[in-house]
Enzyme design. Structure first.
Site, mmCIF file in Angstrom:
data_model
loop_
_atom_site.group_PDB
_atom_site.id
_atom_site.type_symbol
_atom_site.label_atom_id
_atom_site.label_comp_id
_atom_site.label_asym_id
_atom_site.label_seq_id
_atom_site.Cartn_x
_atom_site.Cartn_y
_atom_site.Cartn_z
ATOM 1 N N LEU A 1 7.921 56.846 55.163
ATOM 2 C CA LEU A 1 8.755 56.096 54.235
ATOM 3 C C LEU A 1 9.508 55.070 55.067
ATOM 4 O O LEU A 1 9.975 55.386 56.165
ATOM 5 C CB LEU A 1 9.751 57.023 53.521
ATOM 6 C CG LEU A 1 9.179 58.022 52.508
ATOM 7 C CD1 LEU A 1 10.305 58.847 51.903
ATOM 8 C CD2 LEU A 1 8.398 57.318 51.413
ATOM 9 N N ASP A 2 9.641 53.865 54.545
ATOM 10 C CA ASP A 2 10.361 52.830 55.268
ATOM 11 C C ASP A 2 11.783 53.289 55.578
ATOM 12 O O ASP A 2 12.336 54.154 54.893
ATOM 13 C CB ASP A 2 10.425 51.542 54.444
ATOM 14 C CG ASP A 2 9.052 50.989 54.119
ATOM 15 O OD1 ASP A 2 8.093 51.362 54.810
ATOM 16 O OD2 ASP A 2 8.952 50.199 53.167
ATOM 17 N N LYS A 3 12.389 52.671 56.574
ATOM 18 C CA LYS A 3 13.743 53.044 56.978
ATOM 19 C C LYS A 3 14.723 52.958 55.814
ATOM 20 O O LYS A 3 15.615 53.802 55.671
ATOM 21 C CB LYS A 3 14.209 52.139 58.129
ATOM 22 C CG LYS A 3 15.558 52.516 58.698
ATOM 23 C CD LYS A 3 15.913 51.635 59.891
ATOM 24 C CE LYS A 3 17.263 52.032 60.481
ATOM 25 N NZ LYS A 3 17.618 51.201 61.670
ATOM 26 N N HIS B 1 4.097 49.363 53.718
ATOM 27 C CA HIS B 1 5.014 48.691 52.779
ATOM 28 C C HIS B 1 4.326 48.383 51.446
ATOM 29 O O HIS B 1 4.592 47.347 50.829
ATOM 30 C CB HIS B 1 5.537 47.373 53.365
ATOM 31 C CG HIS B 1 6.426 47.529 54.555
ATOM 32 N ND1 HIS B 1 7.326 48.573 54.708
ATOM 33 C CD2 HIS B 1 6.580 46.762 55.665
ATOM 34 C CE1 HIS B 1 7.980 48.434 55.841
ATOM 35 N NE2 HIS B 1 7.543 47.349 56.450
#
Length: 242
Positions: free
Chosen positions: A108-110, A193
């Protein structure tokens, strides 16, 4: 006897939760560990789990090889086991779980929060991440811009990302629309993303993103961001059936 059944004693005891390997060396030095009734002198010795009886302070040690954790990943934390520049999800785990050396299944993205599975079971992780499996992942998002039924039809056909890749069909549910819109989106792959890039492809921007589910596993509403728990037997059985 299979080498897959052979482990270092300190690793076995660490995985069970008796401490770090350094702490276990001290425990062994204190003569608190026995294998097959004999006091252990070397924490580095190897044991066969199917054959050897291990005791700590006179009580049998029950070993498990794998651990399965579901976390509500908070924003600002990286989906990684280590990073030189930021905090990673394994730092949120208690020592008893970190000793198993789990890793996040996918990323999962930051700035994305929500459901994240951590395990040290490489086989299960591979099955869940395999492009051939098309494991469903559902996200909730807040979008800058009015999301329309046209966007839903575009996602249902697959959209072309900035690198020319056409996504698999996704399922868009519009919860509210306006200057900012709220949606749920289910996708069946995990490109870098991807959700953000899919909305960029239709001229909109994701400003908040949260993963709600992965395959049969759903985010536990009782988990605050940063909290986690072990999977239930039912959840693990459902995952292994994917």
């Amino acid at each position: 006897m299979s080498e897959k059944d052979r482990y270092r004693l300190d690793k076995v005891l660490a995985n069970v939760g008796f401490g770090s390997r350094r702490e276990i060396k001290m425990i062994v030095k204190a003569k608190r560990v026995k294998v097959n009734g004999v006091v252990v002198k070397d924490a580095d010795m190897h044991v066969w789990l199917s054959r050897d009886n291990i005791e700590m302070d006179g009580k049998p040690v029950v070993y498990r090889q794998h651990i399965y954790l579901v976390m509500n990943k908070p924003q600002g934390v990286l989906s990684a086991t280590e990073d030189n520049h930021g905090k990673v999800v394994v730092e949120l785990l208690r020592t008893e779980h970190r000793n198993f050396e789990p890793f996040p299944v996918g990323r999962l993205d930051k700035d994305t929060e929500g459901l994240l599975l951590l395990t040290n079971d490489g086989k299960l992780a591979h099955e869940l991440l395999s492009p051939r499996k098309h494991v469903a992942k559902t996200y909730y998002a807040t979008i800058l811009g009015e999301v329309t039924e046209d966007d839903g039809r575009a996602f249902a056909q697959g959209v072309v990302l900035d690198d020319g890749y056409k996504t698999l069909p996704g399922e868009l549910q519009i919860l509210s629309c306006g200057v900012q819109s709220e949606i749920k989106l289910t996708i069946y792959e995990g490109k870098f993303h991807q959700v953000k890039r899919m909305f960029a492809a239709v001229g909109k921007k994701v400003i908040y993103l949260k993963r709600l589910s992965m395959g049969p596993l759903h985010l536990d509403d009782s988990l605050a961001p940063g909290e986690y728990r072990e999977l239930t037997v039912q959840e693990l059985t459902a995952l292994e059936g994917k």
